[in-house]
Scaffold this motif. Sequence first.
Motif, PDB file in Angstrom:
ATOM      1  N   PHE A 152       0.712  -1.381  -0.370  1.00 13.36           N
ATOM      2  CA  PHE A 152       0.193  -0.608  -0.204  1.00 13.36           C
ATOM      3  C   PHE A 152       0.973   1.009   0.276  1.00 13.36           C
ATOM      4  CE2 PHE A 152      -2.419  -3.526   1.615  1.00 13.36           C
ATOM      5  CZ  PHE A 152      -4.133  -3.186   1.241  1.00 13.36           C
ATOM      6  N   ILE A 153       0.294   2.269  -0.846  1.00  8.48           N
ATOM      7  CA  ILE A 153       1.514   3.269  -0.973  1.00  8.48           C
ATOM      8  C   ILE A 153      -0.113   4.655  -1.074  1.00  8.48           C
ATOM      9  CG2 ILE A 153       2.985   5.059  -2.040  1.00  8.48           C
ATOM     10  CD1 ILE A 153       4.095   2.511  -3.579  1.00  8.48           C
ATOM     11  N   GLY A 154       0.711   5.656  -0.004  1.00  8.77           N
ATOM     12  CA  GLY A 154      -0.238   6.251   0.515  1.00  8.77           C
ATOM     13  C   GLY A 154      -1.697   5.676   0.884  1.00  8.77           C
ATOM     14  N   GLY A 155      -2.198   5.037   1.171  1.00  7.16           N
ATOM     15  CA  GLY A 155      -3.366   4.663   1.391  1.00  7.16           C
ATOM     16  C   GLY A 155      -3.971   4.384   1.019  1.00  7.16           C
ATOM     17  N   GLU A 156      -3.516   3.576  -0.398  1.00  2.33           N
ATOM     18  CA  GLU A 156      -4.243   2.839  -1.889  1.00  2.33           C
ATOM     19  C   GLU A 156      -3.130   1.868  -2.381  1.00  2.33           C
ATOM     20  OE1 GLU A 156      -6.715   3.773  -3.314  1.00  2.33           O
ATOM     21  OE2 GLU A 156      -6.534   5.463  -1.986  1.00  2.33           O
ATOM     22  N   PHE A 157      -4.131   0.727  -2.477  1.00  3.74           N
ATOM     23  CA  PHE A 157      -3.631  -0.361  -1.867  1.00  3.74           C
ATOM     24  C   PHE A 157      -2.689  -0.656  -3.781  1.00  3.74           C
ATOM     25  CE2 PHE A 157      -4.245  -5.071  -4.582  1.00  3.74           C
ATOM     26  CZ  PHE A 157      -3.548  -5.590  -3.989  1.00  3.74           C
ATOM     27  N   ILE A 158      -2.136  -0.959  -3.912  1.00  2.00           N
ATOM     28  CA  ILE A 158      -0.788  -1.270  -5.079  1.00  2.00           C
ATOM     29  C   ILE A 158      -0.417  -2.102  -6.171  1.00  2.00           C
ATOM     30  CG2 ILE A 158       1.723  -0.875  -6.236  1.00  2.00           C
ATOM     31  CD1 ILE A 158      -0.160   2.150  -5.267  1.00  2.00           C
ATOM     32  N   GLY A 159      -0.016  -3.426  -5.072  1.00  2.00           N
ATOM     33  CA  GLY A 159      -0.517  -5.131  -6.126  1.00  2.00           C
ATOM     34  C   GLY A 159       0.402  -5.586  -5.093  1.00  2.00           C
ATOM     35  N   SER A 160       0.759  -6.668  -5.198  1.00  2.00           N
ATOM     36  CA  SER A 160       1.977  -7.489  -4.873  1.00  2.00           C
ATOM     37  C   SER A 160       2.800  -7.588  -6.130  1.00  2.00           C
ATOM     38  CB  SER A 160       1.310  -8.748  -5.086  1.00  2.00           C
ATOM     39  OG  SER A 160       1.007  -9.193  -6.259  1.00  2.00           O
ATOM     40  N   ALA A 161       3.938  -8.557  -5.492  1.00  6.86           N
ATOM     41  CA  ALA A 161       5.374  -8.404  -6.122  1.00  6.86           C
ATOM     42  C   ALA A 161       5.258  -8.594  -7.919  1.00  6.86           C
ATOM     43  CB  ALA A 161       6.038  -9.508  -5.741  1.00  6.86           C
ATOM     44  N   ASN A 162       4.650  -8.688  -8.509  1.00 10.99           N
ATOM     45  CA  ASN A 162       4.842  -8.380 -10.051  1.00 10.99           C
ATOM     46  C   ASN A 162       4.151  -7.012  -9.976  1.00 10.99           C
ATOM     47  OD1 ASN A 162       5.329 -10.996 -10.254  1.00 10.99           O
ATOM     48  ND2 ASN A 162       3.387 -11.187 -10.674  1.00 10.99           N
ATOM     49  N   THR A 163       2.970  -6.175  -9.610  1.00 12.50           N
ATOM     50  CA  THR A 163       3.201  -5.281 -10.201  1.00 12.50           C
ATOM     51  C   THR A 163       4.058  -3.528  -9.583  1.00 12.50           C
ATOM     52  OG1 THR A 163       0.249  -5.514  -9.661  1.00 12.50           O
ATOM     53  CG2 THR A 163       1.231  -3.554  -9.431  1.00 12.50           C
ATOM     54  N   VAL A 164       4.467  -4.301  -8.060  1.00 11.04           N
ATOM     55  CA  VAL A 164       5.186  -3.258  -7.570  1.00 11.04           C
ATOM     56  C   VAL A 164       6.901  -3.668  -8.685  1.00 11.04           C
ATOM     57  CG1 VAL A 164       7.237  -2.596  -5.510  1.00 11.04           C
ATOM     58  CG2 VAL A 164       4.775  -3.402  -5.274  1.00 11.04           C
ATOM     59  N   MET A 165       7.255  -4.204  -8.883  1.00 11.09           N
ATOM     60  CA  MET A 165       8.169  -4.934  -9.427  1.00 11.09           C
ATOM     61  C   MET A 165       8.204  -3.648 -10.886  1.00 11.09           C
ATOM     62  SD  MET A 165      11.021  -5.534  -7.523  1.00 11.09           S
ATOM     63  CE  MET A 165      12.495  -6.305  -9.026  1.00 11.09           C
ATOM     64  N   THR A 166       6.895  -4.126 -11.463  1.00 11.06           N
ATOM     65  CA  THR A 166       6.684  -4.076 -13.081  1.00 11.06           C
ATOM     66  C   THR A 166       6.642  -1.992 -13.033  1.00 11.06           C
ATOM     67  OG1 THR A 166       5.075  -5.974 -14.079  1.00 11.06           O
ATOM     68  CG2 THR A 166       4.827  -3.208 -14.824  1.00 11.06           C
ATOM     69  N   ARG A 167       6.295  -0.835 -11.868  1.00 13.97           N
ATOM     70  CA  ARG A 167       5.852  -0.049 -11.614  1.00 13.97           C
ATOM     71  C   ARG A 167       7.473   0.299 -11.259  1.00 13.97           C
ATOM     72  NH1 ARG A 167       1.755   3.098 -10.417  1.00 13.97           N
ATOM     73  NH2 ARG A 167      -0.517   1.608 -10.348  1.00 13.97           N
ATOM     74  N   HIS A 168       8.076  -1.007 -10.398  1.00 17.88           N
ATOM     75  CA  HIS A 168       9.971   0.021 -10.646  1.00 17.88           C
ATOM     76  C   HIS A 168      10.672  -0.098 -11.858  1.00 17.88           C
ATOM     77  CE1 HIS A 168      13.903   0.214  -9.176  1.00 17.88           C
ATOM     78  NE2 HIS A 168      13.893  -0.647  -9.087  1.00 17.88           N
ATOM     79  N   LEU A 169      10.494  -1.107 -12.759  1.00 18.07           N
ATOM     80  CA  LEU A 169      10.573  -1.178 -14.191  1.00 18.07           C
ATOM     81  C   LEU A 169      10.921  -0.661 -15.103  1.00 18.07           C
ATOM     82  CD1 LEU A 169      11.036  -4.580 -14.495  1.00 18.07           C
ATOM     83  CD2 LEU A 169      12.922  -3.132 -13.539  1.00 18.07           C
ATOM     84  N   ASN A 170       9.399   0.148 -14.493  1.00 17.98           N
ATOM     85  CA  ASN A 170       8.964   1.389 -15.459  1.00 17.98           C
ATOM     86  C   ASN A 170       9.111   3.401 -15.585  1.00 17.98           C
ATOM     87  OD1 ASN A 170       6.252   1.655 -14.292  1.00 17.98           O
ATOM     88  ND2 ASN A 170       5.434   0.954 -15.308  1.00 17.98           N
ATOM     89  N   GLY A 171       9.754   3.571 -13.449  1.00 16.00           N
ATOM     90  CA  GLY A 171       9.577   4.326 -13.285  1.00 16.00           C
ATOM     91  C   GLY A 171       8.570   5.285 -12.655  1.00 16.00           C
TER      92      GLY A 171
END
Length: 102
Positions: free
Chosen positions: A69-88
């Motif tokens: 959760f970032i800023g109180g919002e559910f972002i996702g699990s490992a796949n989503t977090v890693m995808t967001r990290h890689l795309n900036g």
Amino acid sequence: MDRVAKLASQKAVVIFSKSSCCMCHAIKRLFYEQGVSPAIYELDEDSKGKEIERALMRLGCNPSVPAVFIGGEFIGSANTVMTRHLNGSLRKLLIDAGALWL
């Protein structure tokens, strides 16, 4: 669900994890390396861990951990977090939530 929402809103970044989960370890490490100090709830060490895990599954977490959760919002699990990290896009979320400063 109320407990998850309350815990998720207490800090800019919240990670629901299990101490024995290798993906949880990798996600926690990613945030630490970005300079973020997340609140971490180890479900296997919490007396209400099973209840929280069921609530996370109802939110769409499958597997249930890591759940970020970032800023109180559910972002996702490992796949989503890693995808967001890689795309900036993860960095912008962290800055907007006040977890990182420029």
